[in-house]
Design a protein around this motif. Structure first.
Motif, PDB file in Angstrom:
ATOM      1  N   GLU B  57      88.583  49.528  58.467  1.00  0.00           N
ATOM      2  CA  GLU B  57      89.822  48.736  58.520  1.00  0.00           C
ATOM      3  C   GLU B  57      90.516  48.929  59.859  1.00  0.00           C
ATOM      4  O   GLU B  57      90.586  50.047  60.385  1.00  0.00           O
ATOM      5  CB  GLU B  57      90.777  49.167  57.395  1.00  0.00           C
ATOM      6  N   ARG B  62      90.884  43.293  59.125  1.00  0.00           N
ATOM      7  CA  ARG B  62      92.298  43.545  58.829  1.00  0.00           C
ATOM      8  C   ARG B  62      92.632  42.827  57.542  1.00  0.00           C
ATOM      9  O   ARG B  62      92.315  41.652  57.388  1.00  0.00           O
ATOM     10  CB  ARG B  62      93.180  43.022  59.979  1.00  0.00           C
ATOM     11  N   LEU B  63      93.301  43.524  56.641  1.00  0.00           N
ATOM     12  CA  LEU B  63      93.591  42.917  55.340  1.00  0.00           C
ATOM     13  C   LEU B  63      94.721  41.888  55.432  1.00  0.00           C
ATOM     14  O   LEU B  63      94.961  41.157  54.469  1.00  0.00           O
ATOM     15  CB  LEU B  63      93.897  43.981  54.289  1.00  0.00           C
ATOM     16  N   GLN B 136      91.694  55.785  55.974  1.00  0.00           N
ATOM     17  CA  GLN B 136      91.718  54.336  56.129  1.00  0.00           C
ATOM     18  C   GLN B 136      90.577  53.766  55.291  1.00  0.00           C
ATOM     19  O   GLN B 136      89.677  54.498  54.862  1.00  0.00           O
ATOM     20  CB  GLN B 136      91.598  53.926  57.601  1.00  0.00           C
TER      21      GLN B 136
END
Lengths: 349, 349
Positions: B57, B62-63, B136
């Protein structure tokens, strides 16, 4: 000493420095090595056994407690033990590494050397991998293996009247971890223990040596169920009991020998005395020793290195000796279920 | 919406929620599924193809840009594309996930659903994995595949007079990434571009759809070398050129069609205009589109979906047309080597 960082040296050159000589034992199984989109391994009986484990710095290892080579070795060991627990022999490993750009290349080289050495102990080579940027050091290992025509030995399959046996012991790794957590070897550590005992216990924690060959040997001897004891003896025998629908009755007296990793129960007792602790918490609840546990038909002899530690019963069976057999799958040590720590908890504190 | 965290639900219950229905296509290859020490897959021709990739991530996704399902799908896609690039078909995947304890279980469920859907597209199931605590979000995927009796197609093997061909295009993923980086869809984004064009380019970035079947088809058609184009067309063709010891001469005019992921060169040009950029930077330097590139004997027809984009030459050969052939392995676009971005750099800024 070369303390160039991964960022300075760059991905491809670092990878080149991590790929070492292939052990001769692996020539039989590696058809196509690292350096292409994927590797190709032989799968002699048209089946492949495979599993994966991820290790995270600060969670599964600490570089102030473990040498980088030990971290690499342990990452391989815990996957290879899972292959052995199916009755398989390893044919190859993939190792993906995430690390901060500031990581010294030396650290990765040592991790890789340790991983390659342990892979060679398991009879196989590292045939592929990945190297990426991450905030903390993360190792993800996948093991591939062969059953060589044998039946896969599952957690389900133990039958009433089978013998429960282990190859290797438990407790030493947890005792070694307790010593590291107490600051053993650091100024101000208050634990009073013989140096040689402490060294054996710590070695068991940082350098587990699962009995890889014992897995295929157990399968060949007709093992009905098998598991790698990684989360604790009580917890992992619980998986056999649950999946097989049986009650496992362990004779604690038979666990008083090998504590794993070359350490004995006396080592555990000395360390437990120094902590004012109970050595049985480590034997029954401690993880990461990686012995194998299996059930065998009562008739045959056990393979070399295996020792009987208990018996298998149908739930609700008539009492055997002084004990009552519970109506549900369970693991009994003597006549009691283990009520201590629940084994390794992945998202515990 | 259930926003329970991984720490609240616990490892084993989360894993239970991540394991879904096995796609029927996988019944043929999965001999023993998740839930034991290891999985067992068939390896029909006594060989197994395997590779691994780690996604982190903030580094690989990227969320706020990708839905969790897209992250899971992409992690599978990039591994399955590597299997295809050897000429293999996928037989199974292992997915190890590291995540903070505060991660909502929903996020992992969506990642898992996306991974399972993409695995099914590749004709296989997820047969094992691991779930651990990390600072992460980290996904590590291993793919296993079968060559079904075919020769493995390597990066080495391209021969002078072969035809260079691609299945799928390049550039759309990089253009989509540029849009995300510029804040497309966010208040204040200054990029002026047609919504539908932007949507196509962003979809190409977050949901790559490698042409899995084209790999085995190319192998069956006699492909002499093949690669998954993940780091950029120039960079990855460079691997074929280097490993095969040849010069690849690409006709740029033939790259002006498919830009990958359902987008076309016109989409790239519109986006490049909006940025004041050069669309060729994306076509030649952009990664993560995952088309396949391969070389074929000039005599035969190309398999369906493949289009010729260039020719293969011996280094130092007599000039062909107006161009000179370099004395060293190289990739030429028209008569020039690509001098732009060097493709994906794992430890770049």
């Amino acid at each position: 000493m070369d303390e160039a960082t991964v960022a300075e040296v760059g991905e491809f050159d670092v990878i080149r420095r991590l790929v070492g000589e292939r052990p001769p034992a692996a020539d039989r199984t590696v058809l196509l090595d690292t350096g292409d989109d994927a590797a190709v391994l032989s799968a002699a009986d048209s089946r492949v056994v495979t599993c994966t484990d991820m290790l995270v710095e600060g969670r599964h290892f600490r570089l102030d407690w473990s040498a980088p080579a030990d971290v690499g070795g342990k990452a391989i060991a815990q996957n290879a033990a899972d292959i052995a627990a199916m009755g398989g022999g390893c044919t190859g490993f993939l190792v993906a590494i995430g690390c901060p750009p500031s990581t010294p290349v030396r650290v990765l080289e040592e991790i890789s050397a340790g991983a390659r050495a342990e892979a060679a102990r398991a009879g196989a080579a590292i045939v592929g991998g990945d190297l990426v940027q991450a905030r903390q050091l993360v190792l993800s290992v996948t093991a591939l293996g062969t059953l060589d025509g044998r039946r896969a030995v599952r957690r389900a399959g133990a039958r009433p009247s089978d013998v429960l046996a282990v190859c290797g012991g438990t407790g030493a790794s947890a005792a070694g971890l307790a010593l590291l957590q107490a600051g053993w070897g650091m100024p101000g550590c208050a634990v009073a223990l013989d140096d040689a005992v402490a060294a054996r216990l710590i070695a068991a924690h940082v350098r587990p040596r699962p009995p890889y060959a014992a897995g295929p040997q157990a399968a060949a001897a007709g093992a009905t169920a098998m598991i790698d004891v990684s989360d604790g003896l009580a917890a992992d025998l619980g998986h056999i009991a649950e999946d097989s629908g049986v009650v496992l009755r362990v004779d604690p007296a038979r666990l008083r020998g090998d504590a794993g990793g070359g350490a004995g129960f006396d080592d555990l007792r000395s360390a437990a005395d120094a902590f004012g602790a109970d050595p049985w918490e480590w034997v029954l609840g401690g993880g990461e020793d990686h012995p194998l546990a299996a059930t065998f038909p009562a008739a045959g002899p056990l393979p070399e290195g295996w020792r009987a530690v208990g018996t298998v019963h149908a739930p609700g069976d008539a009492p055997a000796g002084s004990g009552r057999t519970p109506a549900e799958p369970a693991v009994l040590f003597g006549d009691s279920a283990y009520g201590g720590a629940p084994g390794w908890v992945a998202f515990g504190r």
